[in-house]
Design a protein around this motif. Structure first.
Motif, mmCIF file in Angstrom:
data_model
loop_
_atom_site.group_PDB
_atom_site.id
_atom_site.type_symbol
_atom_site.label_atom_id
_atom_site.label_comp_id
_atom_site.label_asym_id
_atom_site.label_seq_id
_atom_site.Cartn_x
_atom_site.Cartn_y
_atom_site.Cartn_z
ATOM 1 N N ASN A 152 30.450 34.836 31.757
ATOM 2 C CA ASN A 152 31.886 34.808 31.486
ATOM 3 C C ASN A 152 32.533 36.152 31.825
ATOM 4 O O ASN A 152 32.859 36.947 30.935
ATOM 5 N N PRO A 153 32.724 36.408 33.115
ATOM 6 C CA PRO A 153 33.203 37.728 33.536
ATOM 7 C C PRO A 153 34.578 38.095 32.987
ATOM 8 O O PRO A 153 34.837 39.271 32.717
ATOM 9 N N GLU A 154 35.450 37.104 32.811
ATOM 10 C CA GLU A 154 36.780 37.427 32.296
ATOM 11 C C GLU A 154 36.699 37.948 30.866
ATOM 12 O O GLU A 154 37.478 38.810 30.465
ATOM 13 N N GLU A 188 35.841 41.633 30.940
ATOM 14 C CA GLU A 188 37.040 42.439 31.170
ATOM 15 C C GLU A 188 37.851 42.581 29.890
ATOM 16 O O GLU A 188 38.380 43.667 29.591
ATOM 17 N N LEU A 223 34.128 45.225 37.172
ATOM 18 C CA LEU A 223 32.884 44.533 36.864
ATOM 19 C C LEU A 223 31.835 44.800 37.933
ATOM 20 O O LEU A 223 32.122 44.731 39.131
ATOM 21 N N GLU A 281 30.858 41.930 40.798
ATOM 22 C CA GLU A 281 31.941 40.979 40.486
ATOM 23 C C GLU A 281 31.974 39.755 41.400
ATOM 24 O O GLU A 281 32.103 38.624 40.899
ATOM 25 N N PRO A 282 31.864 39.887 42.720
ATOM 26 C CA PRO A 282 31.925 38.679 43.556
ATOM 27 C C PRO A 282 30.839 37.668 43.219
ATOM 28 O O PRO A 282 31.088 36.457 43.225
ATOM 29 N N THR A 316 31.408 36.140 39.578
ATOM 30 C CA THR A 316 32.606 35.299 39.573
ATOM 31 C C THR A 316 32.340 33.976 40.283
ATOM 32 O O THR A 316 32.745 32.912 39.812
ATOM 33 N N TYR A 344 30.246 31.881 38.023
ATOM 34 C CA TYR A 344 31.070 31.344 36.934
ATOM 35 C C TYR A 344 31.893 30.153 37.411
ATOM 36 O O TYR A 344 31.953 29.114 36.736
ATOM 37 N N GLU A 345 32.531 30.300 38.559
ATOM 38 C CA GLU A 345 33.383 29.224 39.065
ATOM 39 C C GLU A 345 32.582 27.962 39.365
ATOM 40 O O GLU A 345 33.042 26.838 39.106
#
Length: 235
Positions: free
Chosen positions: A193-195, A198, A211, A214-215, A218, A221-222
């Motif tokens: 849950n990267p968000e 943050e 993060l 991050e790529p 993310t 996660y998506e």
């Protein structure tokens, strides 16, 4: 910035250790303190910005309660004052009113919140979870021999749209009191849950969170979110 990891030698099941490991990568300038059972908690006398504890066995859970009980008032003071706590899997149960065993015996908790846990060691509850926290979608998984009971309508962490909340009859997940966060989601919750990472970093005073990887996280996660939303649509 100082971050304390409680009992890493025991509270590390399901890959929960990757929560504090990932935070360390995202916060290279922070000081990480690893408190073992034989140590005095850093938060007892020092200035700590975040306290983390992860999944553990039921025996180690009781040991954690015994170790932290002398510092209960200090914990309450920190929670009331807005210090960030993150508890994943069954770590949050350490802070509940009590834990009830199958035979009716109970272990008193730190009583930071009023919910209580009930154990059922012959039946593990497993589920995939999708829930909403402050407009962000959190994903993850549960694998638990105990669940929480009581009213968390005023202090729940998130609202579940797929899966279960604090127990199989509840759609409210976890506990949030000021900046104390507890979720029964297991494993590398932060990596998934990267968000939310943050969000935590901003609570810790990081104005522009960056993060690590991050790529990659993310995209993962998506994809996971899309898979769970598909499952939810077909239920």
């Amino acid at each position: 910035m100082k971050i304390e990891v409680l009992f890493p030698e025991a509270a590390n099941l399901f890959g929960d250790c990757w929560n504090h490991r990932y935070l360390k990568e995202c916060l290279p300038g922070a000081e990480f303190v690893y408190t073992s059972f034989g140590d005095t908690p850093e938060f007892a006398n020092g200035d700590v910005q975040l306290v983390y504890m992860g999944a553990m066995t039921e025996g180690e859970q009781e040991r954690a309660i015994e170790k932290l009980m002398p510092y209960r008032e200090r914990v309450k003071q920190l929670v009331d004052g807005g210090t960030v706590f993150l508890m994943t899997a069954n770590a949050g149960e350490v802070f509940c009113d009590h834990i009830e065993n199958e035979d009716g015996s109970r272990i008193e908790g730190l009583k930071i919140f009023d919910l209580y846990a009930k154990r059922d060691m012959m039946h593990r509850h497993n589920s995939t979870v999708l829930c909403d926290f402050d407009g962000m979608k959190l994903v993850g998984f549960k694998a638990e021999f105990s669940q929480l009971y009581g009213d968390n309508s005023e202090n729940h962490l998130a609202t579940v749209s797929y899966g279960t909340g604090i127990n199989s009859k509840c759609k409210l997940e976890g506990v949030r009191i000021n900046n104390f966060f507890s979720t029964a989601i297991v494993g590398p919750f932060l990596l998934m849950n990267p968000e939310f990472v943050e969000y935590l970093m901003k609570l810790l005073g990081v104005e522009n969170p960056e993060l690590k990887h991050e790529p990659i996280i993310t995209a993962a996660y998506e994809r996971r979110l899309a898979d769970i939303e598909k499952m939810a649509a077909n239920k």
